[in-house]
Design a protein around this motif. Structure first.
Motif, PDB file in Angstrom:
ATOM      1  N   UNK A  51      35.128  28.910  37.334  1.00 38.12           N
ATOM      2  CA  UNK A  51      33.970  28.944  36.424  1.00 38.12           C
ATOM      3  C   UNK A  51      33.814  30.323  35.780  1.00 38.12           C
ATOM      4  N   UNK A  52      34.044  31.377  36.547  1.00 38.48           N
ATOM      5  CA  UNK A  52      33.966  32.730  35.982  1.00 38.48           C
ATOM      6  C   UNK A  52      35.075  32.965  34.957  1.00 38.48           C
ATOM      7  N   UNK A  53      36.263  32.483  35.259  1.00 38.65           N
ATOM      8  CA  UNK A  53      37.393  32.679  34.353  1.00 38.65           C
ATOM      9  C   UNK A  53      37.191  31.903  33.058  1.00 38.65           C
ATOM     10  N   UNK A  54      36.597  30.728  33.139  1.00 39.80           N
ATOM     11  CA  UNK A  54      36.323  29.941  31.930  1.00 39.80           C
ATOM     12  C   UNK A  54      35.362  30.708  31.023  1.00 39.80           C
ATOM     13  N   UNK A  55      34.367  31.348  31.620  1.00 39.04           N
ATOM     14  CA  UNK A  55      33.400  32.122  30.835  1.00 39.04           C
ATOM     15  C   UNK A  55      34.050  33.372  30.250  1.00 39.04           C
ATOM     16  N   UNK A  56      34.806  34.084  31.064  1.00 35.05           N
ATOM     17  CA  UNK A  56      35.377  35.366  30.644  1.00 35.05           C
ATOM     18  C   UNK A  56      36.703  35.221  29.892  1.00 35.05           C
ATOM     19  N   UNK A  57      37.322  34.052  29.975  1.00 32.55           N
ATOM     20  CA  UNK A  57      38.626  33.766  29.396  1.00 32.55           C
ATOM     21  C   UNK A  57      39.741  34.412  30.217  1.00 32.55           C
ATOM     22  N   UNK A  58      40.934  34.058  29.870  1.00 28.07           N
ATOM     23  CA  UNK A  58      42.107  34.490  30.631  1.00 28.07           C
ATOM     24  C   UNK A  58      42.236  36.013  30.647  1.00 28.07           C
ATOM     25  N   UNK A  59      42.663  36.520  31.777  1.00 29.55           N
ATOM     26  CA  UNK A  59      42.862  37.962  31.910  1.00 29.55           C
ATOM     27  C   UNK A  59      44.038  38.419  31.057  1.00 29.55           C
ATOM     28  N   UNK A  60      43.979  39.649  30.632  1.00 28.47           N
ATOM     29  CA  UNK A  60      45.093  40.227  29.878  1.00 28.47           C
ATOM     30  C   UNK A  60      46.103  40.896  30.818  1.00 28.47           C
ATOM     31  N   UNK A  61      45.646  41.290  32.001  1.00 24.53           N
ATOM     32  CA  UNK A  61      46.494  41.937  32.998  1.00 24.53           C
ATOM     33  C   UNK A  61      46.541  41.070  34.250  1.00 24.53           C
ATOM     34  N   UNK A  62      47.633  41.158  34.968  1.00 25.48           N
ATOM     35  CA  UNK A  62      47.711  40.418  36.219  1.00 25.48           C
ATOM     36  C   UNK A  62      46.788  41.068  37.240  1.00 25.48           C
ATOM     37  N   UNK A  63      46.296  40.302  38.218  1.00 23.97           N
ATOM     38  CA  UNK A  63      45.428  40.904  39.238  1.00 23.97           C
ATOM     39  C   UNK A  63      46.192  41.941  40.061  1.00 23.97           C
ATOM     40  N   UNK A  64      45.497  42.976  40.449  1.00 19.92           N
ATOM     41  CA  UNK A  64      46.116  43.996  41.293  1.00 19.92           C
ATOM     42  C   UNK A  64      46.238  43.466  42.720  1.00 19.92           C
ATOM     43  N   UNK A  65      47.023  44.147  43.522  1.00 21.55           N
ATOM     44  CA  UNK A  65      47.165  43.758  44.928  1.00 21.55           C
ATOM     45  C   UNK A  65      45.812  43.793  45.637  1.00 21.55           C
TER      46      UNK A  65
END
Length: 75
Positions: A51-65
């Motif tokens: 739900x948060x990702x739908x609001x914020x849209x896809x990340x431009x960077x991969x998640x950090x460790x």
């Protein structure tokens, strides 16, 4: 194996925004999976992150460790 798949799902839900057509199916899947106690809170966590990702849209960077560890530890 299923527990590991849920971990991957949680990380993906925090990073990748699915198509509008796929979102209702994912939400239904998460809702139906809540009754299985073997997955702990991973279905709820995956839904919240989606739900948060739908609001914020896809990340431009991969998640950090560190972000991935936080998702997995607090799930």
């Amino acid at each position: 194996i299923a527990f590991n798949a849920w971990n991957i799902m949680a990380v993906l839900c925090s990073s990748v925004c699915p198509t509008e057509e796929l979102i209702p199916y994912l939400l239904s899947f998460f809702s139906n999976s809540r009754t299985n106690k073997n997955f702990k809170s991973l279905p709820e966590t995956s839904e919240r992150l989606l739900r948060k990702t739908v609001v914020m849209q896809q990340r431009k960077e991969i998640p950090t460790d560190t972000e991935i560890c936080a998702i997995l530890v607090y799930s």
